[in-house]
Design a protein around this motif. Structure first.
Motif, short mmCIF file in Angstrom:
data_model
loop_
_atom_site.label_atom_id
_atom_site.label_comp_id
_atom_site.label_asym_id
_atom_site.label_seq_id
_atom_site.Cartn_x
_atom_site.Cartn_y
_atom_site.Cartn_z
N MET B 1 32.13 64.24 28.39
CA MET B 1 31.90 63.82 27.02
C MET B 1 31.11 64.86 26.26
O MET B 1 30.18 65.46 26.76
CB MET B 1 31.17 62.47 27.07
N GLY B 2 31.52 65.10 25.07
CA GLY B 2 30.84 66.09 24.28
C GLY B 2 31.08 67.51 24.74
O GLY B 2 30.46 68.43 24.25
N ARG B 3 31.95 67.64 25.67
CA ARG B 3 32.14 68.96 26.23
C ARG B 3 33.13 69.79 25.43
O ARG B 3 33.00 70.99 25.33
CB ARG B 3 32.65 68.85 27.67
N LYS B 4 34.12 69.10 24.93
CA LYS B 4 35.13 69.88 24.22
C LYS B 4 34.61 70.20 22.83
O LYS B 4 33.82 69.45 22.24
CB LYS B 4 36.43 69.10 24.14
N LEU B 5 35.04 71.27 22.34
CA LEU B 5 34.60 71.69 21.03
C LEU B 5 35.82 71.85 20.16
O LEU B 5 36.54 72.84 20.21
CB LEU B 5 33.84 73.02 21.14
N ASP B 6 36.08 70.81 19.40
CA ASP B 6 37.29 70.82 18.58
C ASP B 6 36.88 71.06 17.13
O ASP B 6 36.36 70.17 16.47
CB ASP B 6 38.01 69.47 18.72
N LEU B 7 37.14 72.24 16.70
CA LEU B 7 36.74 72.56 15.33
C LEU B 7 37.91 72.48 14.36
O LEU B 7 37.82 72.94 13.23
CB LEU B 7 36.14 73.96 15.29
N SER B 8 39.00 71.90 14.83
CA SER B 8 40.19 71.91 13.98
C SER B 8 40.01 71.04 12.75
O SER B 8 40.70 71.22 11.75
CB SER B 8 41.40 71.42 14.79
N LYS B 9 39.06 70.11 12.82
CA LYS B 9 38.88 69.23 11.67
C LYS B 9 38.06 69.88 10.57
O LYS B 9 37.96 69.35 9.48
CB LYS B 9 38.20 67.93 12.11
N LEU B 10 37.45 70.95 10.89
CA LEU B 10 36.64 71.60 9.87
C LEU B 10 37.53 72.28 8.84
O LEU B 10 38.55 72.88 9.18
CB LEU B 10 35.74 72.67 10.50
N THR B 11 37.12 72.18 7.60
CA THR B 11 37.81 72.97 6.59
C THR B 11 37.36 74.42 6.68
O THR B 11 36.39 74.73 7.37
CB THR B 11 37.48 72.43 5.18
N ASP B 12 38.08 75.27 6.01
CA ASP B 12 37.72 76.68 6.04
C ASP B 12 36.30 76.89 5.53
O ASP B 12 35.52 77.68 6.07
CB ASP B 12 38.70 77.50 5.21
N GLU B 13 35.99 76.18 4.47
CA GLU B 13 34.66 76.29 3.90
C GLU B 13 33.59 75.93 4.94
O GLU B 13 32.61 76.64 5.12
CB GLU B 13 34.53 75.35 2.70
N GLU B 14 33.84 74.82 5.59
CA GLU B 14 32.88 74.36 6.58
C GLU B 14 32.77 75.34 7.73
O GLU B 14 31.67 75.65 8.20
CB GLU B 14 33.30 72.98 7.09
N ALA B 15 33.92 75.80 8.17
CA ALA B 15 33.91 76.75 9.28
C ALA B 15 33.13 78.00 8.89
O ALA B 15 32.38 78.55 9.70
CB ALA B 15 35.33 77.12 9.66
N LYS B 16 33.29 78.39 7.68
CA LYS B 16 32.58 79.58 7.23
C LYS B 16 31.07 79.34 7.23
O LYS B 16 30.29 80.20 7.65
CB LYS B 16 33.05 79.95 5.83
N HIS B 17 30.71 78.18 6.76
CA HIS B 17 29.28 77.85 6.76
C HIS B 17 28.72 77.90 8.18
O HIS B 17 27.66 78.49 8.42
CB HIS B 17 29.07 76.47 6.14
N VAL B 18 29.46 77.27 9.07
CA VAL B 18 29.01 77.24 10.46
C VAL B 18 28.91 78.66 11.00
O VAL B 18 27.94 79.03 11.67
CB VAL B 18 29.96 76.39 11.32
#
Lengths: 229, 775
Positions: B1-18
């Motif tokens: 649990m919590g192990r996978k890191l699925d960033l597909s839901k992030l928008t480009d903007e969000e991904a950039k912020h991260v």
């Protein structure tokens, strides 16, 4: 827990500090993690709700004055704090939990005006146990928005009992008024500093003679066993 | 649990912020890493000093191992450190209430480092996870942001590069050695889609692709080593190859990262060369700083490469790396003046490394080549290795002989060095005692070295266009006049010493010498103060344009500032070296005249044995301190070199500016430290003569100082020399060994007489002295 005192230092860019300590705030969306940290670092309050995008962090330099067992002033250390702010929203969950391992101490927050956020504390605790650097990291439970007493849904007794069950300190804070904000962070910092010293002492053969003084303090909290390091 | 890191839901903007947050985190980690490295370096220095000092087991009984102040009953009582068990004075240790004992400052520092490095914490993270959170997210962001098929292999290639070398190797090594890392495999096993493919590729190469906490803790020697090797193996092959492997990659940032890695490599080797060359300039001190510099640098580079593999967003195509490109391109094609300094410096390096070619083997040509890549990275697609070699060979001769302003800089260097050397020769012609001669030559050489440096600064000046040569000349002439005075003094003394007056009135003579020394010291400090003020004013002046001006101006300002700083540093250094020379000469003169004066000491002045020992030791300490200070000087020199390099690469980003500023600040701090050290030595000289050094029997003192002091000195020098041997820098080493040999010779003649002289200065009742040595 007022055995440590902290002061803000103006300059932050240089490397003139003794320890870098990383804390992380977690809890449901809207409990006030960001405003809490903003109050702590800048001593300001922003009533607007701006949801945190995934993660963020703030920094602050403080002076840590450890106190001896008899309350006499001890050594002063300069501490650079990295305060991770996480999004409470579910859709960021897998991202934020990945950062749990990057922190040494945790500000687990809930909203005193939201019963649900309090109930979710258990979930956050298990998230922490699974994703922090060890299963029993240093945590402080924080009930925020204490200034909104007329909307209060969680009473102090309830929260205190839960904190005692986990063996962690509990504070009721208000980012709006600043009440207990510093105290909560300082307490967490104090726990971490103690653990740091203790863990080094343990790895050392020679320094164990008197290293147990902080251990006694910890033993008052049975559930928070210190990790075997 | 919590192990996978699925960033597909992030928008480009969000991904950039991260992404940006993660970058900030990496920066912070980098800073912390450097900070700890510095602290560790300090601790190493301190412990090597202690190690040396405690070879003389008796020394610590009577002197603080840290500041070398003698322990005195009640006034300066000794206490034992809980950690190292050495005795220190109160000033150098603190009482630890918890442990009810004293801990000396170096041990306190190492405690802090031990706690602050958070070994236990990373141990935990390591045992639970494969990599720390930021790194995991960074990696996933890569996977998310590079989904296209065509790009993919390219991306992976880059990925491979970004996360490879040298971190890979060490990570591999560490992982296998610690036997962990497999428990968290599932963590990435759940990556989906493009990431899964990426992951399978990673599996094949077995962890070669990840950033890991280890990367920040690995033994940096190893990393420096591995990178150097890679350079040796394929300096020509790797780079064109690497570029061909992504021929149509759209992102210019990737190119930049490629270039930057070349730069990093070139820089590294350039540093390496500087270090090779360094000892030639200032022999005994390099033990302290060189290796550490190298490792810090390499680690920072490796980290930078991890952090800035090129942003996946195309928004900053003109990164600072490309700014670097421009500058260096200019250097290659552009004005001679600009090209001159780098060439000049490199040619010197080259020359010096060629001298050592027989010893360091094939490393030299390689490092030579690479040092010039710094310049030629601007045209990575050209077969630049060939180009560069030609350039070096041509450039070295051509540009050295090309006249004009650069020549002037060089001229002043020669003008500066030669008179000094001549003067030193003259001094020798005075038929001074062997010890004196040696001391003068030794320290004079150091002064000469410093002047060589100052000439470099002149060249630096030319580079920036603000000519302050005459100012430097003024300083140099001031130095020369000081040397003149010194010389005069030697002449006067050697005339005087056989004369009966000096025998009759040793106290008066000492007073006079002291007065002169003080005069000189005040002279020096005045000078430094003034130059500092000048600096400050200059900085103020620069501050304003900097705020408003264009980026070009900012770069120039940074250069100006660094060169100004370098100048003031050099002045301080030269003055310091002069000061040391002066001291040594004074002391040897003391010694000489005393030999004459105390040939037949009165019976009433017969000393106690223990005090003779103390005085001999105290003198030796002084000498050691001179060397330590010289070590500091050498560090300053290194800082200057860094500054020089920084100037060459001067680009316009804020971060670089601030980096320069940091360097300047630290250099200033070092200057201050060295200064205080000098004044410490001075005060100790004063204290030594004032503290009632009683008369010893001549025989005893002689025995003591030749028996104990010299091995100490030798040991000390050997300590400094040994790294030179290892590096195969036989040129400088030979010179040192000559000095060392004659230094030992000097002792029976020079130093003993000095000791005797000191004993004769004042007589004290023996009973009072007895208490001095104890407790």
């Amino acid at each position: 827990m007022s055995r440590a005192r902290f002061l803000k230092i103006s300059t932050m860019t240089d490397g003139d500090y003794d320890y870098l300590i990383k804390l992380l705030a977690l809890g449901d969306s809207g409990v006030g993690k960001t405003t809490f940290l903003y109050r702590y670092t800048d001593n300001k309050f922003n009533p607007k709700f701006i949801t945190t995008v995934g993660i963020d962090f703030r920094e602050k330099r403080v002076v840590y004055n450890s106190r001896g067992p008899n309350g006499s002033p001890g050594k002063a250390f300069k501490v650079h704090l990295q305060l991770w702010d996480t999004a409470g929203q579910e859709r960021f969950r897998s991202l934020t939990t990945a950062f749990f391992r990057d922190a040494m101490g945790f500000l687990l927050m809930f909203d005193l005006t939201s019963q649900q956020s309090f109930l979710n504390v258990r979930n956050w605790m298990s998230q922490l146990q699974a994703n922090a650097y060890c299963e029993n990291p240093d945590i402080v439970l924080i009930g925020n928005k204490a200034d909104l007493s007329d909307q209060r849904e969680v009473n102090e007794r309830q929260a205190k009992d839960l904190a005692d069950k986990y063996g962690i300190p509990y504070f009721e804070t208000s980012a709006a008024t600043g009440q207990n904000v510093e105290k909560a962070v300082d307490t967490l910092l104090d726990l971490i500093m103690k653990r740091m010293e203790q863990c080094v002492d343990k790895t050392q053969v020679s320094d164990t003679a008197n290293g147990g003084s902080s251990g006694k303090l910890d033993s008052a909290k049975p559930e928070e066993k210190k990790c075997a390091c | 649990m919590g192990r996978k890191l699925d960033l597909s839901k992030l928008t480009d903007e969000e991904a950039k912020h991260v992404w940006e947050v993660v970058q900030r985190d990496f920066d912070l980690r980098k800073k912390e890493e450097e900070r700890l490295e510095e602290l560790k370096c300090k601790i190493d220095q301190e412990s090597s000093k202690r190690e040396f000092l405690t070879n003389q087991s008796h020394l610590n009984e009577t002197h603080c191992v840290h500041c070398l102040q003698p322990f005195k009953f009640l006034l300066n009582s000794k206490r034992q450190c809980l950690d190292c068990r050495f005795y220190t004075c109160k000033n150098c240790s603190r009482y630890n209430k918890k442990e009810q004992g004293w801990v000396c400052d170096p041990c306190r520092l190492s405690r802090i480092v031990r706690i602050g490095s958070l070994e236990w914490y990373y141990e935990h993270v390591r045992s639970r996870f494969k990599r720390f959170g930021s790194a995991k997210v960074l990696q996933s962001l890569y996977g998310r942001l590079q989904p296209g098929q065509g790009v993919k292999s390219t991306f992976l290639g880059l990925h491979d590069r970004v996360y490879s070398l040298p971190d890979i190797n060490s990570e591999c090594q560490l992982l296998t050695s610690s036997g962990i890392g497999d428990d968290s495999d599932d963590e990435d096993g759940v990556l989906r889609g493009a990431e899964a493919e990426c992951y399978s590729r990673m599996r094949k190469t077995k962890r070669l692709l990840s950033v890991h906490p280890f990367d920040f803790e690995l033994d940096s020697e190893y990393s420096a080593q591995s990178r150097r090797q890679s350079l040796q193996l394929s300096p020509a092959a790797s780079s064109p190859d690497a570029f061909q492997s992504f021929p149509d990659f759209p992102n210019s940032a990737e190119d930049a990262s490629q270039k930057e890695s070349r730069i990093a490599e070139a820089d590294l080797v350039f540093h390496h060369i500087l270090q090779e060359q360094g000892p030639g300039a200032s022999p005994p001190e390099q033990h302290f700083s060189t290796e550490v510099r190298l490792t810090v640098n390499s680690r920072r580079r490796s980290l930078e490469r991890n952090v800035k593999p090129g942003s996946p967003w195309n928004e900053q195509p003109q990164s600072r790396y490309s700014a670097d490109m421009d500058t260096s391109d200019e250097d290659v094609k552009g004005a001679q003046f600009h090209a001159y300094l780098p060439h000049h410096a490199k040619c010197q390096n080259r020359a010096s490394s060629q001298e050592n070619a027989s010893h360091s083997g094939n490393q030299v040509p390689n490092s030579c080549r690479t040092s010039c890549e710094t310049k030629s990275v601007a045209k990575p697609l050209l077969p630049y290795t060939v180009l560069v070699i030609c350039e070096v060979q041509d450039g070295s001769e051509e540009k050295r002989s090309s006249g004009g302003k650069p020549r002037a800089g060089r001229g002043s260097e020669e003008a500066g060095v030669h008179p000094l050397v001549l003067r030193l020769e003259e001094m020798e012609g005075l038929r001074l005692a062997g010890g004196q001669r040696q001391a003068v030559r030794d320290l004079g050489q150091r002064a000469a070295d410093c002047i060589v440096l100052s000439s470099k600064a002149v060249a630096l000046e030319l580079l920036t266009g603000t000519s302050r040569i005459h100012e430097l000349n003024k300083r140099m002439s001031a130095i020369e006049s000081m040397l003149n005075r010194l010389e005069e003094k030697i002449l006067v003394r050697s005339d005087e010493s056989p004369a009966p007056e000096s025998q009759l009135d040793p106290d008066a003579e000492e007073e006079e010498l002291k007065r002169k020394l003080e005069e000189l010291a005040s002279n020096i400090s005045d000078k430094e103060v003034s130059s500092e003020e000048e600096e400050r004013e200059e900085k103020k002046r620069m501050q304003k344009p900097e705020i408003s001006s264009s980026s070009d101006d900012m770069a120039r300002d940074a250069r100006k500032r660094s060169s100004a700083q370098a100048l003031s540093e050099i002045t301080a250094k030269v003055l310091r070296a002069i000061n040391a020379t002066e001291e040594a000469v004074c002391e040897s003169l003391h010694g000489e005249s005393q030999c004459n004066g105390s040939c037949a000491p009165p019976a009433g002045q017969l000393p106690s044995l223990g005090d003779g020992k103390e005085v001999a030791e105290a003198y030796r300490e002084l000498e050691e301190n001179v060397y330590l200070t010289a070590g500091k000087t050498y560090q300053l020199e290194k800082t200057l070199k860094e500054l020089e390099e920084g100037t060459r690469h001067s680009s316009t980003t804020d971060s670089e500016l601030s980096e320069l500023e940091d360097k300047v600040a630290s250099a200033a701090a070092q200057v201050q430290q060295a200064e205080s050290e000098i004044s410490d030595i001075e005060s100790r000289i004063a204290a030594l003569s004032a503290a009632g050094l009683t008369v010893k029997s001549v025989e005893k003192a002689r025995k003591k100082s030749s028996g104990q002091a010299m091995p100490g000195l030798q040991g000390f020098r050997r300590k400094f020399d040994s790294p030179l041997e290892i590096n195969g820098l036989d040129d400088s080493f030979d010179r040192n060994s000559v000095y060392r040999g004659s230094l030992t010779q000097r002792n029976p003649n020079g130093k003993n007489r000095r000791v005797e002289r000191l004993f004769a200065v004042r007589t004290q009742p023996p009973g009072r002295i007895a208490g001095l040595g104890s407790v």
